[in-house]
Design an enzyme around this catalytic site. Structure first.
Site, PDB file in Angstrom:
ATOM      1  N   SER A   1       0.733  -1.064   0.012  1.00 26.38           N
ATOM      2  CA  SER A   1       0.066   0.109   0.057  1.00 26.38           C
ATOM      3  C   SER A   1       0.813   1.250   0.139  1.00 26.38           C
ATOM      4  O   SER A   1       0.427   2.287  -0.443  1.00 26.38           O
ATOM      5  CB  SER A   1      -1.079   0.077   1.249  1.00 26.38           C
ATOM      6  OG  SER A   1      -2.369  -0.387   0.804  1.00 26.38           O
TER       7      SER A   1
ATOM      8  N   LYS B   1       0.819   3.367  -3.000  1.00 25.71           N
ATOM      9  CA  LYS B   1      -0.275   4.284  -3.296  1.00 25.71           C
ATOM     10  C   LYS B   1       0.323   5.888  -3.319  1.00 25.71           C
ATOM     11  O   LYS B   1      -0.398   6.556  -4.048  1.00 25.71           O
ATOM     12  CB  LYS B   1      -1.303   4.113  -2.233  1.00 25.71           C
ATOM     13  CG  LYS B   1      -2.000   2.748  -2.555  1.00 25.71           C
ATOM     14  CD  LYS B   1      -3.035   2.390  -1.422  1.00 25.71           C
ATOM     15  CE  LYS B   1      -3.926   1.209  -1.889  1.00 25.71           C
ATOM     16  NZ  LYS B   1      -4.359   0.422  -0.416  1.00 25.71           N
TER      17      LYS B   1
ATOM     18  N   TYR C   1      -1.932  -2.182 -10.927  1.00 23.70           N
ATOM     19  CA  TYR C   1      -2.022  -1.766  -9.603  1.00 23.70           C
ATOM     20  C   TYR C   1      -1.164  -2.711  -8.604  1.00 23.70           C
ATOM     21  O   TYR C   1      -0.379  -2.497  -7.647  1.00 23.70           O
ATOM     22  CB  TYR C   1      -3.429  -1.844  -9.064  1.00 23.70           C
ATOM     23  CG  TYR C   1      -3.524  -1.775  -7.584  1.00 23.70           C
ATOM     24  CD1 TYR C   1      -3.333  -0.542  -6.805  1.00 23.70           C
ATOM     25  CD2 TYR C   1      -4.058  -2.798  -6.714  1.00 23.70           C
ATOM     26  CE1 TYR C   1      -3.308  -0.560  -5.500  1.00 23.70           C
ATOM     27  CE2 TYR C   1      -4.315  -2.871  -5.634  1.00 23.70           C
ATOM     28  CZ  TYR C   1      -3.796  -1.883  -4.883  1.00 23.70           C
ATOM     29  OH  TYR C   1      -3.951  -1.759  -3.473  1.00 23.70           O
TER      30      TYR C   1
ATOM     31  N   TYR D   1      -4.543   3.462   7.336  1.00 28.00           N
ATOM     32  CA  TYR D   1      -5.569   2.614   7.380  1.00 28.00           C
ATOM     33  C   TYR D   1      -6.571   3.355   8.387  1.00 28.00           C
ATOM     34  O   TYR D   1      -6.572   4.430   8.491  1.00 28.00           O
ATOM     35  CB  TYR D   1      -5.391   1.042   7.765  1.00 28.00           C
ATOM     36  CG  TYR D   1      -4.417   0.350   6.891  1.00 28.00           C
ATOM     37  CD1 TYR D   1      -4.423   0.363   5.536  1.00 28.00           C
ATOM     38  CD2 TYR D   1      -3.291  -0.144   7.291  1.00 28.00           C
ATOM     39  CE1 TYR D   1      -3.633  -0.344   4.559  1.00 28.00           C
ATOM     40  CE2 TYR D   1      -2.417  -0.684   6.458  1.00 28.00           C
ATOM     41  CZ  TYR D   1      -2.520  -0.887   5.108  1.00 28.00           C
ATOM     42  OH  TYR D   1      -1.657  -1.392   4.279  1.00 28.00           O
TER      43      TYR D   1
ATOM     44  N   VAL E   1       0.961  -3.563   3.923  1.00 30.79           N
ATOM     45  CA  VAL E   1       0.421  -4.815   4.676  1.00 30.79           C
ATOM     46  C   VAL E   1       1.946  -5.542   4.626  1.00 30.79           C
ATOM     47  O   VAL E   1       1.876  -6.512   5.512  1.00 30.79           O
ATOM     48  CB  VAL E   1      -0.393  -5.487   3.705  1.00 30.79           C
ATOM     49  CG1 VAL E   1       0.044  -5.978   2.344  1.00 30.79           C
ATOM     50  CG2 VAL E   1      -1.490  -6.420   4.614  1.00 30.79           C
TER      51      VAL E   1
HETATM   52  N1  GLU Z   1      -1.711  -5.452  -2.410  1.00 28.12           N
HETATM   53  C1  GLU Z   1      -2.511  -5.158  -1.353  1.00 28.12           C
HETATM   54  C2  GLU Z   1      -3.882  -5.046  -1.842  1.00 28.12           C
HETATM   55  O1  GLU Z   1      -4.468  -4.155  -2.377  1.00 28.12           O
HETATM   56  C3  GLU Z   1      -2.142  -3.967  -0.775  1.00 28.12           C
HETATM   57  C4  GLU Z   1      -2.523  -4.078   0.592  1.00 28.12           C
HETATM   58  C5  GLU Z   1      -1.958  -3.138   1.556  1.00 28.12           C
HETATM   59  O2  GLU Z   1      -0.710  -3.131   1.781  1.00 28.12           O
HETATM   60  O3  GLU Z   1      -2.719  -2.615   2.407  1.00 28.12           O
HETATM   61  O4  GLU Z   1      -4.609  -5.936  -1.567  1.00 28.12           O
END
Ligand code: GLU
Length: 334
Positions: free
Chosen positions: A77, A80, A203, A255, A273
């Site tokens: 994440s 992003k 993504y 989060y 994550v």
């Molecule tokens: N690849 C993960 C997803 O989109 C990233 C999750 C994350 O790091 O929160 O599900």
């Protein structure tokens, strides 16, 4: 550069921090993530749960690092931040507002909920919002679009070799039904256009870019330095959009515990994550932390505790005025 005495003191403090947290057990760890296995309970974890790295890079480009700071892990994440940064460089605020908001959702990262009032994902730091900003990456082929996102990551890292780990991406793709459902729903609702499977692949490849903790802190230092890399001088984001990026990280980056993080740590950040956290101390430094044991929100449990301590000990909370044990890591001229 900080003075030699401050540098030695900073390295000592990092060693001490690392030793204490490495010995602290795994309180608060509810799950562990592995790039090949996905998510699993801590009882099933082996040595991987003990991995721990902390790195600080000043806006002069000097890195102080301890623990497993040269072991690679995926951005997940945290990626992003960079796809949003790319979108900020290409679209003005009004254009972007048609695609994604800047409002904390209060929901889990993968929640399939939208800002119904504006008919868009809440913000670029939840999955729905990231799918939307990633869909804006320009290019005639998926490779060109990935290259555009990698371009921002590489400018921040000062490392032209950063790339997506294809094995990680393949594992992510095998477990992508939730993201797939989100993306198809978004297309049905007119929030994104085009080939959903291609977007999903893009993504998940951006999530699969491998970094070390030292690289992560360098990327954070670039963001702290007005999005200009401390030593190469490369600009990753236009100067007038830096505040947009850091504001969204501050309000949405951790989060659904971002409010608590803002209260306790008081700095723009983004977690992933994989157990990494990228923390920006504007005008001063970047911090990278990596420990794969995750708390109930999906943030690195040790990582959060370590960042709280660093923020307090170095007096970094953006709104603090009263830290007693403060270690000033600013330029002294010597
Ligand atoms: N690849 C993960 C997803 O989109 C990233 C999750 C994350 O790091 O929160 O599900």
């Amino acid at each position: 550069m900080p003075s030699a005495a401050i540098r030695a003191q900073l390295q000592d403090r990092l060693e001490d921090l690392h030793a204490r947290h490495a010995a602290s057990g795994h309180d608060g760890v509810e799950k562990v993530y592995d790039e090949r296995r996905g998510m699993y309970p801590p009882e099933e974890a082996g040595d991987e749960l003990d991995r721990l790295a902390i790195a600080i890079t000043t806006v002069d480009g000097e890195t102080f690092a301890v623990g497993d700071h040269d072991v690679p892990f995926s951005l997940q994440s945290m990626s992003k931040v960079f796809s949003y940064a790319l979108a900020l460089g290409r679209h003005d605020s009004d254009e972007l507002a048609d695609t994604v908001g800047v409002e904390p959702s209060g929901d889990a990262f993968n929640s399939i909920t939208f800002d119904e009032r504006h008919h868009r994902p809440f913000n670029p730091m939840v999955n729905a919002g990231a799918l939307a900003t990633t869909s804006l990456a320009a290019g005639d082929t998926p490779e060109e679009r990935l290259d555009a996102i990698l371009g921002v990551m590489r400018a921040c890292a000062g490392d032209q070799g950063l790339h997506a780990d294809e094995e990680t991406a393949a594992a992510e793709l095998r477990a992508a039904d939730h993201n797939r459902a989100t993306a198809y729903l978004m297309r049905a609702e007119g929030m994104i256009e085009g080939d959903v499977e291609e977007l999903l692949g893009l993504y998940l490849r951006q999530c699969s870019v491998h970094v070390t903790c030292s690289t992560l802190s360098t990327m954070a230092a670039t963001l702290a330095n007005g999005c200009v890399h401390p030593t190469t001088g490369d600009r990753a984001v236009p100067a007038d959009r830096v505040r947009d990026l850091l504001s969204v990280m501050y309000t949405c980056g951790m989060y659904d515990s971002t409010g608590e993080w803002a209260y306790d740590v008081g700095l723009p950040a983004k977690s992933g994550v994989s157990g990494g956290i990228l923390v920006v101390v504007p005008g001063k430094m970047g911090i990278g932390v990596w420990s794969p044991g995750l708390d109930a929100y999906g943030n690195s449990a040790r990582g959060v505790a370590i960042c709280e301590e660093i923020s307090k000990k170095l007096g970094l909370h953006l709104f603090a005025t009263d830290d007693e044990d403060r270690l000033t890591v600013e330029a002294t001229g010597d």
